[in-house]
Design a protein around this motif. Sequence first.
Motif, PDB file in Angstrom:
ATOM      1  N   GLN A   1       0.842  -1.212   0.000  1.00  0.00           N
ATOM      2  CA  GLN A   1       0.000   0.000   0.000  1.00  0.00           C
ATOM      3  C   GLN A   1       0.873   1.255   0.000  1.00  0.00           C
ATOM      4  N   ALA A   2       1.981   1.195   0.742  1.00  0.00           N
ATOM      5  CA  ALA A   2       2.897   2.349   0.770  1.00  0.00           C
ATOM      6  C   ALA A   2       3.496   2.593  -0.621  1.00  0.00           C
ATOM      7  N   ALA A   3       3.773   1.494  -1.342  1.00  0.00           N
ATOM      8  CA  ALA A   3       4.382   1.625  -2.681  1.00  0.00           C
ATOM      9  C   ALA A   3       3.342   1.861  -3.769  1.00  0.00           C
ATOM     10  N   ARG A   4       2.061   1.713  -3.400  1.00  0.00           N
ATOM     11  CA  ARG A   4       0.945   1.775  -4.357  1.00  0.00           C
ATOM     12  C   ARG A   4       1.165   0.817  -5.539  1.00  0.00           C
ATOM     13  N   TRP A   5       1.710  -0.327  -5.209  1.00  0.00           N
ATOM     14  CA  TRP A   5       1.938  -1.399  -6.194  1.00  0.00           C
ATOM     15  C   TRP A   5       2.081  -2.708  -5.420  1.00  0.00           C
ATOM     16  N   GLY A   6       1.389  -3.719  -5.875  1.00  0.00           N
ATOM     17  CA  GLY A   6       1.555  -5.022  -5.236  1.00  0.00           C
ATOM     18  C   GLY A   6       0.912  -6.128  -6.041  1.00  0.00           C
ATOM     19  N   ARG A   7       1.394  -7.346  -5.814  1.00  0.00           N
ATOM     20  CA  ARG A   7       0.836  -8.529  -6.480  1.00  0.00           C
ATOM     21  C   ARG A   7       0.703  -9.637  -5.446  1.00  0.00           C
ATOM     22  N   ILE A   8      -0.514 -10.160  -5.325  1.00  0.00           N
ATOM     23  CA  ILE A   8      -0.738 -11.283  -4.411  1.00  0.00           C
ATOM     24  C   ILE A   8      -1.360 -12.422  -5.219  1.00  0.00           C
ATOM     25  N   VAL A   9      -0.774 -13.591  -5.101  1.00  0.00           N
ATOM     26  CA  VAL A   9      -1.334 -14.772  -5.771  1.00  0.00           C
ATOM     27  C   VAL A   9      -1.490 -15.884  -4.729  1.00  0.00           C
ATOM     28  N   HIS A  10      -2.709 -16.401  -4.631  1.00  0.00           N
ATOM     29  CA  HIS A  10      -2.969 -17.509  -3.713  1.00  0.00           C
ATOM     30  C   HIS A  10      -3.015 -18.809  -4.510  1.00  0.00           C
ATOM     31  N   ILE A  11      -2.211 -19.783  -4.093  1.00  0.00           N
ATOM     32  CA  ILE A  11      -2.261 -21.096  -4.738  1.00  0.00           C
ATOM     33  C   ILE A  11      -3.284 -21.948  -3.987  1.00  0.00           C
ATOM     34  N   THR A  12      -4.280 -22.430  -4.697  1.00  0.00           N
ATOM     35  CA  THR A  12      -5.285 -23.284  -4.044  1.00  0.00           C
ATOM     36  C   THR A  12      -5.356 -24.630  -4.763  1.00  0.00           C
ATOM     37  N   SER A  13      -6.450 -24.922  -5.423  1.00  0.00           N
ATOM     38  CA  SER A  13      -6.606 -26.246  -6.033  1.00  0.00           C
ATOM     39  C   SER A  13      -7.814 -26.255  -6.968  1.00  0.00           C
ATOM     40  N   SER A  14      -7.835 -27.250  -7.869  1.00  0.00           N
ATOM     41  CA  SER A  14      -9.024 -27.433  -8.702  1.00  0.00           C
ATOM     42  C   SER A  14     -10.224 -27.879  -7.859  1.00  0.00           C
ATOM     43  N   THR A  15     -10.000 -28.195  -6.568  1.00  0.00           N
ATOM     44  CA  THR A  15     -11.149 -28.506  -5.697  1.00  0.00           C
ATOM     45  C   THR A  15     -11.967 -27.254  -5.393  1.00  0.00           C
ATOM     46  N   VAL A  16     -11.461 -26.066  -5.729  1.00  0.00           N
ATOM     47  CA  VAL A  16     -12.267 -24.852  -5.526  1.00  0.00           C
ATOM     48  C   VAL A  16     -13.390 -24.787  -6.568  1.00  0.00           C
ATOM     49  N   PRO A  17     -13.079 -24.856  -7.872  1.00  0.00           N
ATOM     50  CA  PRO A  17     -14.198 -24.868  -8.832  1.00  0.00           C
ATOM     51  C   PRO A  17     -14.958 -26.192  -8.847  1.00  0.00           C
ATOM     52  N   GLU A  18     -14.314 -27.280  -8.421  1.00  0.00           N
ATOM     53  CA  GLU A  18     -14.965 -28.593  -8.530  1.00  0.00           C
ATOM     54  C   GLU A  18     -14.541 -29.493  -7.364  1.00  0.00           C
ATOM     55  N   PRO A  19     -15.361 -29.583  -6.296  1.00  0.00           N
ATOM     56  CA  PRO A  19     -15.014 -30.453  -5.171  1.00  0.00           C
ATOM     57  C   PRO A  19     -14.692 -31.865  -5.659  1.00  0.00           C
ATOM     58  N   ALA A  20     -13.661 -32.479  -5.058  1.00  0.00           N
ATOM     59  CA  ALA A  20     -13.200 -33.782  -5.561  1.00  0.00           C
ATOM     60  C   ALA A  20     -13.487 -34.898  -4.567  1.00  0.00           C
ATOM     61  N   VAL A  21     -13.948 -36.031  -5.086  1.00  0.00           N
ATOM     62  CA  VAL A  21     -14.161 -37.220  -4.261  1.00  0.00           C
ATOM     63  C   VAL A  21     -12.808 -37.642  -3.687  1.00  0.00           C
ATOM     64  N   GLY A  22     -12.772 -37.895  -2.379  1.00  0.00           N
ATOM     65  CA  GLY A  22     -11.519 -38.345  -1.756  1.00  0.00           C
ATOM     66  C   GLY A  22     -10.620 -37.203  -1.303  1.00  0.00           C
ATOM     67  N   LEU A  23     -11.013 -35.980  -1.619  1.00  0.00           N
ATOM     68  CA  LEU A  23     -10.246 -34.811  -1.136  1.00  0.00           C
ATOM     69  C   LEU A  23     -11.201 -33.913  -0.353  1.00  0.00           C
ATOM     70  N   PHE A  24     -11.793 -34.496   0.682  1.00  0.00           N
ATOM     71  CA  PHE A  24     -12.879 -33.785   1.368  1.00  0.00           C
ATOM     72  C   PHE A  24     -12.411 -32.494   2.036  1.00  0.00           C
ATOM     73  N   LEU A  25     -11.289 -32.573   2.768  1.00  0.00           N
ATOM     74  CA  LEU A  25     -10.836 -31.369   3.488  1.00  0.00           C
ATOM     75  C   LEU A  25     -10.500 -30.250   2.515  1.00  0.00           C
ATOM     76  N   SER A  26      -9.798 -30.597   1.447  1.00  0.00           N
ATOM     77  CA  SER A  26      -9.438 -29.594   0.444  1.00  0.00           C
ATOM     78  C   SER A  26     -10.701 -28.971  -0.155  1.00  0.00           C
ATOM     79  N   SER A  27     -11.662 -29.815  -0.500  1.00  0.00           N
ATOM     80  CA  SER A  27     -12.904 -29.327  -1.127  1.00  0.00           C
ATOM     81  C   SER A  27     -13.693 -28.426  -0.186  1.00  0.00           C
ATOM     82  N   ALA A  28     -13.647 -28.745   1.120  1.00  0.00           N
ATOM     83  CA  ALA A  28     -14.449 -27.984   2.082  1.00  0.00           C
ATOM     84  C   ALA A  28     -13.789 -26.677   2.494  1.00  0.00           C
TER      85      ALA A  28
END
Length: 263
Positions: A132-159
């Motif tokens: 904010q002080a520099a008035r420039w920044g980039r943030i990227v969060h790495i998640t998973s394809s379980t965000v757009p599509e919950p996956a069988v067997g990956l319950f915690l990730s999907s939830a």
Amino acid sequence: MDLGLKSKVAMVAGASMGIGYAIAEALAAEGARVVLASRNEERIQGAARRIRETTGGEAWGLVLDVRDPDAGTRFVQAARDAFGPPLILVTNAGGPPPGSFARFDIQDFEEAVRLNFLSAVRLTKAALPDMQAARWGRIVHITSSTVPEPAVGLFLSSAVRPAVAGFSKALATEVARDGITVNMVCPGLIATDRLQELAKHRAQESGLTAEEEFETLGRAVPLGRIGAPKELAAVVAFLCSEPAAYVTGTALRVDGGKVASLL
Ligand code: NAD
């Protein structure tokens, strides 16, 4: 294309191997000064050394558990001390254990929230003031394809991971006028140790070998193969770049076409 990353200070979490490592390496190759963090001293120092060797760039290793309450402030301070105020943040960590709902108790959910949601919030909170002080920044969060599509067997990730999607999108709106972009990248199947572990887990249930499971997984992807960490890292490097200034609030899949939904 010049990504405009030369001398920018970047923090990459969960970066001793796999996707995080590939991202740190890609940013360093573009001239960013990268602080990479994970829990094991030997592994993270080895990773930083390898990046210095392969890219000729600047990389500094920090021992950090992203679940710790002071992880954000320690990460930012280490980046400032090593290279100056960090303007790029990539949040990442290991995934929660695979399994179905019946396997997990409440503590498992709490742990997944700490590892895969609160870590992103914590690191972001500490990193924002310098951006904010520099008035420039980039943030990227790495998640998973379980965000757009919950996956069988990956319950915690999907939830749990969809919370990062809400956080990322809401924050993108709030900090847009500060010149800060916030995006999320959802990996599909990327060839890392994490994927080897998932293949082993599936093999225990299917009776196939882990190698056979690995091949079967790849064949099910529209592009016909599992992705390389470098392919995902190149996308993240672009999102961290100067030319990506008009890309914010997005959830970008890097999955070879695996997720079937439109949105
Ligand atoms: P990985 O297990 O190979 O690497 C994870 C990295 O995070 C390592 O450097 C590890 O030391 C570090 N780490 C783990 N817990 C940490 C903690 N508490 N504090 C700090 N560092 C920690 O995983 P990966 O395959 O590179 O995946 C990265 C993320 O992407 C994971 O959350 C994973 O679930 C997710 N993902 C991966 C795939 C895939 O196919 N590889 C697919 C979808 C989602």
